[in-house]
Design a protein around this motif. Structure first.
Motif, PDB file in Angstrom:
ATOM      1  N   THR A  56      -5.445   1.985  -7.862  1.00 52.03           N
ATOM      2  CA  THR A  56      -6.467   1.932  -6.814  1.00 52.03           C
ATOM      3  C   THR A  56      -6.619   0.531  -6.225  1.00 52.03           C
ATOM      4  N   ASN A  57      -6.996   0.483  -4.958  1.00 58.71           N
ATOM      5  CA  ASN A  57      -7.362  -0.778  -4.293  1.00 58.71           C
ATOM      6  C   ASN A  57      -8.862  -1.036  -4.354  1.00 58.71           C
ATOM      7  N   ILE A 104      -4.063   4.718  -0.192  1.00 57.63           N
ATOM      8  CA  ILE A 104      -4.675   5.388  -1.339  1.00 57.63           C
ATOM      9  C   ILE A 104      -4.490   4.563  -2.613  1.00 57.63           C
ATOM     10  N   GLY A 105      -4.060   3.305  -2.448  1.00 54.36           N
ATOM     11  CA  GLY A 105      -3.824   2.418  -3.577  1.00 54.36           C
ATOM     12  C   GLY A 105      -2.614   1.557  -3.288  1.00 54.36           C
ATOM     13  N   HIS A 106      -2.194   0.777  -4.299  1.00 56.94           N
ATOM     14  CA  HIS A 106      -1.028  -0.085  -4.114  1.00 56.94           C
ATOM     15  C   HIS A 106      -0.012   0.163  -5.217  1.00 56.94           C
ATOM     16  N   ASN A 155       0.808  -1.221   0.000  1.00 52.79           N
ATOM     17  CA  ASN A 155       0.000   0.000   0.000  1.00 52.79           C
ATOM     18  C   ASN A 155       0.840   1.269   0.000  1.00 52.79           C
ATOM     19  N   VAL A 156       0.359   2.246  -0.737  1.00 47.69           N
ATOM     20  CA  VAL A 156       0.843   3.614  -0.641  1.00 47.69           C
ATOM     21  C   VAL A 156      -0.073   4.314   0.367  1.00 47.69           C
ATOM     22  N   VAL A 157       0.508   4.944   1.381  1.00 47.94           N
ATOM     23  CA  VAL A 157      -0.274   5.490   2.499  1.00 47.94           C
ATOM     24  C   VAL A 157      -0.136   7.008   2.537  1.00 47.94           C
TER      25      VAL A 157
END
Length: 500
Positions: free
Chosen positions: A84-85, A64-66, A56-58
């Motif tokens: 997007t996740n 907010i997605g991977h 994950n991007v945090v």
């Protein structure tokens, strides 16, 4: 504020507040020094630790997605390396902080403020005293515009403007699509910002005046007039006579001191950028809280831009019934997308991406900050007028004109519109443009009413929220916004069905 911002301690990206040069170093709060591996635009994100592919991007403390590939520390994080996740219809669980909700509810209406507005016979309060021309169908748009132009020379007393709100609908629609058009039109016909309304019909349309009457219900016959063009020998002459009657009736209306509990504000953003979730949206969230603390009402809409942040709103619902209404609104909107054969997460827009927003979660986590911290008290269907004070959620799309018109239809007397890209549009009620950055505020000073980008220069949220709240009260008391000075007024109906 410096050259970058780490919004939450758990974030693995920072937001560049200024363009970041390749090789430039930044000192992170944990004591580490990170070197930029490439040029990164202002408002965009830089990784401050290695992010493995598929992890994950945090940002804001939330995913907010991977990452779609391994992202090295110091790299630019954007659409080329993150996805997007989000998925389709989801199941949700109500997990409220009950103690916090009850504490916040106890503070609703605890503060006092006032403005000078026009008190209508039904007890609602207008912040303008316009004469509106509402066409029942797009076929008479040109007549409505001609009448508004001619009647503008007849203004007197405390009548602000004569405005024609043209649109393309009212005929060749079916089912709920037609019903929604009728509801929106009837809501606007009785809006308190209008000192008088001329309802202009053609005569043969599906939503003709006779059909609309049950939707309108009881009305002030001195302040609402009707004209069917096909039944008139000279619709311009007859229309001007009716407009003169409306102007005469409204000319003597006087502003009076009114409690701020009568204020209903709409919350909307458009053309968001990487600064929107840092400056303008959280600032407007504080305004929403101030309005609620004064016993007033705020309305948050643009449902697709809640996707990815919806659980934050759901867990702030006052009770499980309101939570269920919110779940139905979110999943119902996703179902609307899939029925049309469209991807649910086809967002953000090209302008959003250019400004630094990467995924819908990134956009939504910034967007929902406009709602502040108070509980969700009510969920409104499209075209439904609110009768519940506090924070309301409204089912409407993200499209700026459709969503802002829906806010006006639900009773908002003013819309607070945050933007990082700028826009000249307005909706049927005063639409205050709040810039997330100073670049757009400097460039488009003829559009922008308030500079939230001052946060980036070291001004505090407390300072600016007081200034913005004061400006809102002045606007509610008659001070014109930039779009009003330019004579810009718009209306748009959400089209959801076939056209015959």
């Amino acid at each position: 504020m410096g050259k970058f911002l780490q919004i939450h301690p758990e974030d693995n990206v920072i937001v560049c507040l200024e363009p970041m040069a390749k090789g430039e170093t930044v000192a992170i709060s944990d004591g580490r020094v990170v070197t930029s591996l490439e040029e990164i635009p202002a408002g965009h994100k830089m990784a401050i630790k290695e992010i493995a592919a598929d992890s994950n991007v945090v940002k804001y403390g939330y995913a907010i997605g991977h990452a779609t590939e391994n992202i090295a520390e110091g790299r630019w994080v954007h659409t080329h390396d993150i996805k997007t996740n989000l998925e389709g219809i989801l199941e949700y669980k109500y997990e409220p902080n009950t103690e916090d909700i009850e504490k916040k509810k106890a503070l609703m209406g605890s503060k006092k403020a006032s403005f000078k507005g026009f008190v209508r016979k039904d007890g609602r309060v207008g912040i303008r005293n316009d004469i509106w021309i509402i066409p029942t169908v797009g076929c008479v748009n040109n007549i409505a515009t001609a009448l508004a132009n001619k009647a503008s020379r007849m203004l007197k007393g405390n009548v602000d403007e004569v405005i024609a709100f043209t649109h393309n609908y009212g005929c060749s629609q079916t089912g709920d699509d037609q019903e929604h058009t009728r509801t929106i039109l009837s809501d606007l016909i009785k809006h308190p910002n209008a000192g008088g309304v001329l309802v202009l019909g053609l005569g043969c349309e599906n939503s003709n005046i006779d059909v609309l009457m049950p939707y309108i219900g009881e009305y002030d016959k001195e302040r609402v007039k009707f004209l069917v063009a096909q039944k008139s020998d000279d619709e311009i002459a007859e229309g001007l006579e009716l407009l003169q009657e409306l102007i005469d009736a409204a000319a003597g209306d006087e502003r009076e001191e009114v409690d701020a509990s009568k204020l209903i504000i709409g919350l909307k953003c458009g053309g968001s950028d990487g600064f929107s979730g840092i400056t303008a949206n959280p600032l407007v969230g504080r305004i929403s809280d101030k309005i609620v603390e004064c016993g007033g009402t705020s309305i948050l809409t643009e449902v697709p831009e809640m996707f990815g942040a919806e659980t934050i709103l759901m867990n702030r619902c006052k009770d499980e019934s309101t939570f269920n209404d919110t779940v139905n609104m979110i999943n119902g909107f996703k179902d609307y997308f899939t029925r049309q054969g469209e991807p649910i997460y086809e967002n953000p827009s090209p302008g959003n991406k250019a400004g630094g927003i990467t995924t819908l979660e990134d956009k939504s986590l910034g967007c929902t900050q406009k709602s502040g911290d108070y509980p969700v008290m009510n969920v409104l269907e499209y075209g439904e007028r609110t009768d519940v004070t506090g924070l309301n959620l409204l089912c409407a799309p993200g499209n700026d004109l459709c969503a802002a018109t829906a806010l006006a239809s639900s009773g908002a007397q003013i819309v607070l519109f945050t933007t990082g890209r700028g826009t000249p549009f307005a909706c049927p009620v005063p639409t205050m443009k709040i810039a997330s950055n100073n670049t757009i505020a400097d460039k488009k000073g003829n559009w922008i009413d308030f500079r939230a980008g001052q946060i980036l220069e070291g001004r505090t949220f407390d300072e600016l929220s007081e200034e913005l709240f004061d400006k809102i009260l002045r606007t509610a008391s008659g001070e014109k916004l930039k779009h009003e000075e330019a004579g810009f007024h718009d209306m748009a109906i959400w089209k959801r069905g076939v056209t015959l």
